[in-house]
Scaffold this active site. Structure first.
Site, PDB file in Angstrom:
ATOM      1  N   SER A  65      16.938 -41.701 -13.909  1.00  8.35           N
ATOM      2  CA  SER A  65      15.623 -41.086 -13.780  1.00  8.35           C
ATOM      3  C   SER A  65      15.281 -41.069 -12.296  1.00  8.35           C
ATOM      4  CB  SER A  65      14.589 -41.894 -14.560  1.00  8.35           C
ATOM      5  OG  SER A  65      13.316 -41.334 -14.347  1.00  8.35           O
ATOM      6  N   HIS A  69      -6.753 -32.167   7.449  1.00  4.33           N
ATOM      7  CA  HIS A  69      -6.693 -33.566   7.022  1.00  4.33           C
ATOM      8  C   HIS A  69      -7.441 -33.750   5.701  1.00  4.33           C
ATOM      9  CE1 HIS A  69      -8.263 -37.747   6.948  1.00  4.33           C
ATOM     10  NE2 HIS A  69      -7.043 -38.039   7.393  1.00  4.33           N
ATOM     11  N   MET A 129      -4.685  -6.050  11.387  1.00  3.52           N
ATOM     12  CA  MET A 129      -5.448  -4.834  11.607  1.00  3.52           C
ATOM     13  C   MET A 129      -5.473  -4.056  10.309  1.00  3.52           C
ATOM     14  SD  MET A 129      -4.961  -1.531  13.908  1.00  3.52           S
ATOM     15  CE  MET A 129      -4.772  -0.485  12.490  1.00  3.52           C
ATOM     16  N   LYS A 156       0.827  -1.197   0.000  1.00  2.38           N
ATOM     17  CA  LYS A 156       0.000   0.000   0.000  1.00  2.38           C
ATOM     18  C   LYS A 156       0.869   1.258   0.000  1.00  2.38           C
ATOM     19  CE  LYS A 156      -3.797  -0.623   2.382  1.00  2.38           C
ATOM     20  NZ  LYS A 156      -4.425  -0.894   3.696  1.00  2.38           N
ATOM     21  N   GLY A 184      -6.746 -10.605   8.193  1.00  2.00           N
ATOM     22  CA  GLY A 184      -6.393 -11.101   9.517  1.00  2.00           C
ATOM     23  C   GLY A 184      -5.530 -10.116  10.264  1.00  2.00           C
ATOM     24  N   ARG A 217      -3.174   3.062   8.535  1.00  7.44           N
ATOM     25  CA  ARG A 217      -3.493   1.902   7.693  1.00  7.44           C
ATOM     26  C   ARG A 217      -2.338   0.917   7.659  1.00  7.44           C
ATOM     27  NH1 ARG A 217      -4.691   4.847   2.088  1.00  7.44           N
ATOM     28  NH2 ARG A 217      -5.860   2.930   1.642  1.00  7.44           N
ATOM     29  N   TYR A 265      14.862 -33.612 -18.601  1.00  5.64           N
ATOM     30  CA  TYR A 265      13.416 -33.663 -18.797  1.00  5.64           C
ATOM     31  C   TYR A 265      12.699 -33.953 -17.491  1.00  5.64           C
ATOM     32  CZ  TYR A 265      13.699 -38.773 -18.616  1.00  5.64           C
ATOM     33  OH  TYR A 265      13.908 -40.060 -18.206  1.00  5.64           O
ATOM     34  N   CYS A 275      10.737 -38.876 -12.855  1.00  5.65           N
ATOM     35  CA  CYS A 275       9.467 -39.495 -13.228  1.00  5.65           C
ATOM     36  C   CYS A 275       8.524 -39.644 -12.054  1.00  5.65           C
ATOM     37  CB  CYS A 275       9.706 -40.851 -13.893  1.00  5.65           C
ATOM     38  SG  CYS A 275      10.477 -42.045 -12.813  1.00  5.65           S
ATOM     39  N   ARG A 299      -3.301  -1.076  -6.618  1.00  7.57           N
ATOM     40  CA  ARG A 299      -2.371  -2.214  -6.660  1.00  7.57           C
ATOM     41  C   ARG A 299      -2.704  -3.034  -7.890  1.00  7.57           C
ATOM     42  NH1 ARG A 299      -5.406  -4.989  -1.623  1.00  7.57           N
ATOM     43  NH2 ARG A 299      -7.382  -5.112  -2.698  1.00  7.57           N
TER      44      ARG A 299
END
Ligand code: ADP
Ligand code: MG
Ligand code: MG
Length: 911
Positions: free
Chosen positions: A795, A468, A109, A29, A107, A98, A883, A863, A352
């Protein structure tokens, strides 16, 4: 460190001193307010207290030396500029305080407006407001002043002193009720004066002190509260979920107040420079006349579409449009904006680079390229694989009258509908009848695992992205909405309630694992256009679908940029074909397990039960042509692209029926007096082959060394298939991969035998077969220099490497304790989702370096499932692999991220 030292102990920056690059120091900000100030846009003057000051405060529990003096000096400068003193009883300057961190963060202030008002300056404010419009409006200006004061007590009480916000809201409702109205604007100056008295009592009751009258004390307390809010519980939780570092701190902005609540010619609003939902160009925003900022978001009164402002105040409207265009040009991106109009004068309060949906991200990036604002590299940088993956799920078709009844966290993407069930057992029952079900729980725990497997989707009323339910669902690729706290689950009564609806077992609901939305009934699903494009059924040159065109353009660019090749994990010709359409450039993992299943089980049983060498040879000989045919199909489909075939990996008892079932079969057959010789032999074999830890038992290369002829049969099938395809005029490039190698001698033994067979089969056909190994046992990584002597490629099997590196098995731990590890921050993310760079990643790095040192040009790939995870792809790029290989659906994600990795030479910031 030097930058910080050079800055000395400068903790406060005037807006004129900052710019948009200083987000770390000034927060998002503050940095953007400074940027707008320096662009000459109308920003009320103010200053920013740095994140360094916050960090120092949090570390020591007190303001760092020098901070108070610097605030004083900047406040004085602000007072001079405004020609008013903070809280002056005659003619007060008011400010807002601010918070604003590097990343926007709910979350913490947020904001206190109107700091500087007290019992005396409220009168001065009324006079000030009245003075500038003449005597006639003084009734209105009294009202304005008391309205501003009650807002201060409310916001200050709530955010600085933790007074429960509802108490203020109740008092406000009460005042409106007494007046017989629903509209704040009907409260007059006297009503608001009365409300201020009530508010002060509420404040005193909860804090044990009077509302502070001293303006400077108000300011200091508010600043301190912003600092402290960095460590508020909700902020900490949010950071953990979003993987935002915990030590950034927040900046504090102190801004001269401008007033949107001075009457009908004042107001406040928000705007986007493009539609953040679709990316379409146009004017998107909301405006609220005669209001202060927080009213827009709070939804206290109905806002009007921003276009209405053209009628209400054409001058400000056109000025705003000009500014929006300038900001877009300057930031070269979609911006969101907060503004206030004070008696016909426009003020910019925030901007922003705006958040957007996945679809809008692609569309906007494409548009900006067309507009010449950014190049294709920048467009590629601005989208990411997570967004692309989202766009590849089927979506709910919401153009009907479906309205979400609840919203939780999109914990695992997808769109799922089904009958509601509340227990794991019921989920399993209904699924067995072929019904699709949604398992609804307050939270899930390991006992729910079977139900989760049976369900189409999982919905919980508690828990976040790391609960979970969320972790397990993502591991299973199942749709999940967690933490939908609007729903009240009653398991014993088999129902839940949500916003006045009661949903009982068997009722159908639909959940969107991307947006977290929950709908009643079955919402129809549309397939993803992006997938249709990848599959080749939507021509990007012909469609007028802006999203498909943008995806096509950016993907094509990613392909020209990336260094990593992208292969796929595919076991059948059909999988291989699909993956090729998605852009796979080979198969990085062809598992051969399925070639021992189905109607071939019987042969496998014969192999396992073989009493003599001759029996075993017979069984293998019968399997050989079947496997050869499987390989022929895959090689044909891949038409000369490399195909890495892994020799058989799982323990052989996995191919036999489970012990309990066999025991029952034998008992029943005996009872009936049937011939049970074969069942008994199987049962004995299963007993003999039982392993305490099958994952660490007789599997992989160990099987090849123990069971004569097994690997030889597979090698022969591969080589013969390659020769057959070549003889038919095709090309085949097989790469034989030996699993679970931990020592070079294992590989040497297998290789010696394999080479003999290959030489014999291949003859002068021109077919070339490489032999390499998986690196998936920690010892293999640590002795990679030796192993490379015998391997033509490596691999990395990062699933096993993760399991063995950490010493836990995925099946056992994801449901059992990962949530706790995530909660404690031991993992930022499950190491099965994204590679653990420090530990498992280090093994990969060591093996890559030492392998290449021993054998320059050694081909390296991965892989495991990490091959399709965005962060992991960047890691594999950095380590220098050739790769990545991933499931067909992830191939486009890997292509995109490999392209992004290649252009992001410096630290990336894709958040
Ligand atoms: P958030 O981060 O929650 O958006 P802000 O700090 O942007 O919090 O403040 C919320 C709103 O408060 C702003 O959009 C604006 O309308 C209002 N506001 C903040 N500072 C001022 C100011 N100096 N003058 C007038 N309104 C302000
Ligand atoms: Mg804001
Ligand atoms: Mg493995």
């Amino acid at each position: 460190m030097t930058a910080r030292e050079k800055a000395g102990d400068k903790y406060v920056y005037d807006f004129a001193e900052g710019n948009k690059e200083l987000k770390d120091l000034l927060g998002g900000k503050g940095a953007n307010l400074a940027e707008m100030t320096n662009l000459g846009l109308p920003v009320p003057p103010g200053f920013t207290i740095t994140t360094e000051a916050c960090k120092a405060y949090l570390a020591t529990g007190r303001e760092p030396d020098g901070l108070a003096g610097q605030i004083e000096a900047h406040l004085e400068a602000l007072e001079r500029e405004m020609g008013r003193r903070l809280g002056d009883p005659q003619d007060p300057l008011l400010v807002s305080v601010r918070s604003g961190a590097r990343f926007s963060m709910p979350g913490m202030m947020e904001t206190v407006l109107n700091v500087g008002l007290n019992d005396r300056s409220v009168v001065g404010l009324a006079r000030q407001a009245g003075g500038s419009v003449g005597q006639a409006a003084s009734g209105g200006s009294d009202r304005f002043a008391w309205d501003s004061y009650r807002r201060l007590i409310q916001m200050f009480g709530k955010t600085v002193c933790e007074v429960p916000g509802e108490e203020f809201e109740h008092a406000l409702d009460e005042a409106k009720r007494a007046k017989g109205t629903h509209d704040d604007l009907d409260l007059d100056a006297d009503d608001l004066r009365g409300l201020v008295e009530t508010y002060k009592k509420i404040f005193a009751k909860h804090t044990g002190r009077e509302f502070p009258q001293e303006p400077r004390e108000q300011l200091d307390l508010a600043i301190r509260a912003v600092f402290a809010s960095w460590n508020a519980e909700r902020a900490i939780l949010y950071r953990r979920q979003e993987r935002i570092p915990a030590d950034l701190g927040t900046a504090v902005n102190v801004v001269a107040m401008v007033f949107g609540n001075l009457g009908p010619d004042s107001g406040t609003g928000v705007a986007f420079t493009r539609d953040p939902g679709s990316g379409a160009q146009g004017i998107y925003g909301d405006y609220l006349a005669n209001a202060q900022g927080e009213d827009v978001v709070a939804g206290i009164r109905n806002t009007v579409p921003l276009q209405e402002l053209e009628r209400l105040d054409p001058t400000s409207y056109h000025e705003l449009l000009d500014i929006m265009a300038r900001l877009e040009g300057h930031y070269r991106d979609l911006c969101d904006i907060e503004f206030t109009i004070e008696r016909g004068k426009l003020w910019m309060l925030q901007t922003r680079v705006g958040k957007r949906t996945a679809a809008a991200a692609f569309v906007i990036a494409g548009q900006l390229v067309d507009e010449g604002l950014i190049d294709l590299d920048e467009a590629l940088h601005r989208v990411n694989g997570a967004q692309l993956a989202q766009l590849m799920f089927p979506r709910f078709q919401l153009d009907h009258d479906f309205e979400a009844v609840a919203r939780g966290i999109g914990a695992s993407p997808g769109a799922a509908s089904g009958a509601v069930v509340f227990t794991s057992a019921r989920a399993v029952e209904l699924a067995a009848e072929g019904k699709s079900v949604i398992l609804v729980r307050r939270e899930t725990n390991p006992d729910d695992l079977n139900g989760m497997i049976a369900a189409q989707g999982i919905l919980t009323s508690r828990g976040g992205k790391t609960s979970h339910a969320a972790v397990v669902a993502r591991g299973m690729g199942k749709t999940c909405v967690s933490g939908a706290d609007g729903i009240e689950v009653d398991v014993p009564a088999k129902r839940f309630t949500v916003g006045g609806h009661t949903v009982v077992e068997g009722d159908v609901v639909s959940i969107d694992g991307t947006t977290g939305r929950v709908y009643l009934g079955e919402v129809p699903v549309t397939p993803s256009e992006v997938v249709q494009y990848f599959e080749g059924s939507l021509d990007p040159e012909r469609t007028n679908d802006a999203l498909v065109r943008a995806v096509h353009r950016i993907m094509t660019h990613a392909d020209t940029r990336r260094r990593l090749a992208v292969r796929t994990n595919a076991d059948t010709g059909a999988d291989a074909a699909r993956a090729r359409r998605f852009g796979a450039e080979g198969i990085g993992l062809c598992r051969t397990e399925h070639m021992f299943l189905g109607d071939r089980r019987e042969l496998v049983e014969r192999l396992i039960l073989a009493a003599t060498d001759a029996d075993r040879t017979d069984a293998l000989a019968a399997l050989l042509p079947l496997q050869r045919q499987d390989f022929v199909e895959i090689f044909r489909e891949m038409a000369g692209l490399p195909v890495t075939v892994r020799l058989i990996d799982p323990p052989l008892h996995e191919f036999l029926p489970p012990l309990e079932q066999l025991a029952v079969n034998v008992a029943v057959a005996q009872e009936r007096g049937e011939d049970v010789a074969k069942e008994e032999a199987l049962l004995a074999a299963v007993r003999r082959m039982h392993e305490e830890n099958p994952m660490l038992g007789l599997r992989g290369v160990r099987l090849g060394l123990v069971i004569p002829g097994l690997f030889a049969m597979q090698v022969r099938a591969i080589a013969e298939a390659a020769v057959a395809v070549t003889r038919d005029g095709g090309t085949a490039c097989p790469e034989i991969m030996v699993p679970l190698v931990g020592a070079v001698q294992e590989l040497e033994t297998v290789r010696a035998e394999a080479e003999k067979i290959i030489a014999e089969v291949v003859g002068d056909s021109g077919v070339e077969v490489l032999i390499g190994t998986m690196i998936e046992v920690p010892r293999a990584a640590l002795t990679a220099g030796q192993i490379a002597e015998a391997a033509q490629f490596f691999s990395f099997g990062t699933n096993d490497l993760t399991q063995m590196g950490w010493g836990f098995s995925r099946d056992d731990v994801e449901g059992a304790f990962f949530w706790r590890y995530l909660e404690l921050g031991i993992f930022g993310i499950s190491p099965f989702e994204s590679i653990d760079r420090d530990g498992v990643g280090r093994l990969v790095r060591i093996a890559a370096e030492e392998g290449r040192a021993a054998r320059p040009g050694l081909k390296l790939g991965v892989c495991g499932e990490h091959g399709g995870d965005p962060d992991s792809v960047h890691f594999f790029h950095e380590v220098g692999l050739d790769y990545v290989s991933c499931s067909p659906f992830r191939v486009p994600v890997a292509r995109l991220e490999a392209g992004r990795a290649a252009i992001e030479t410096t630290g990336s910031d894709s958040r």
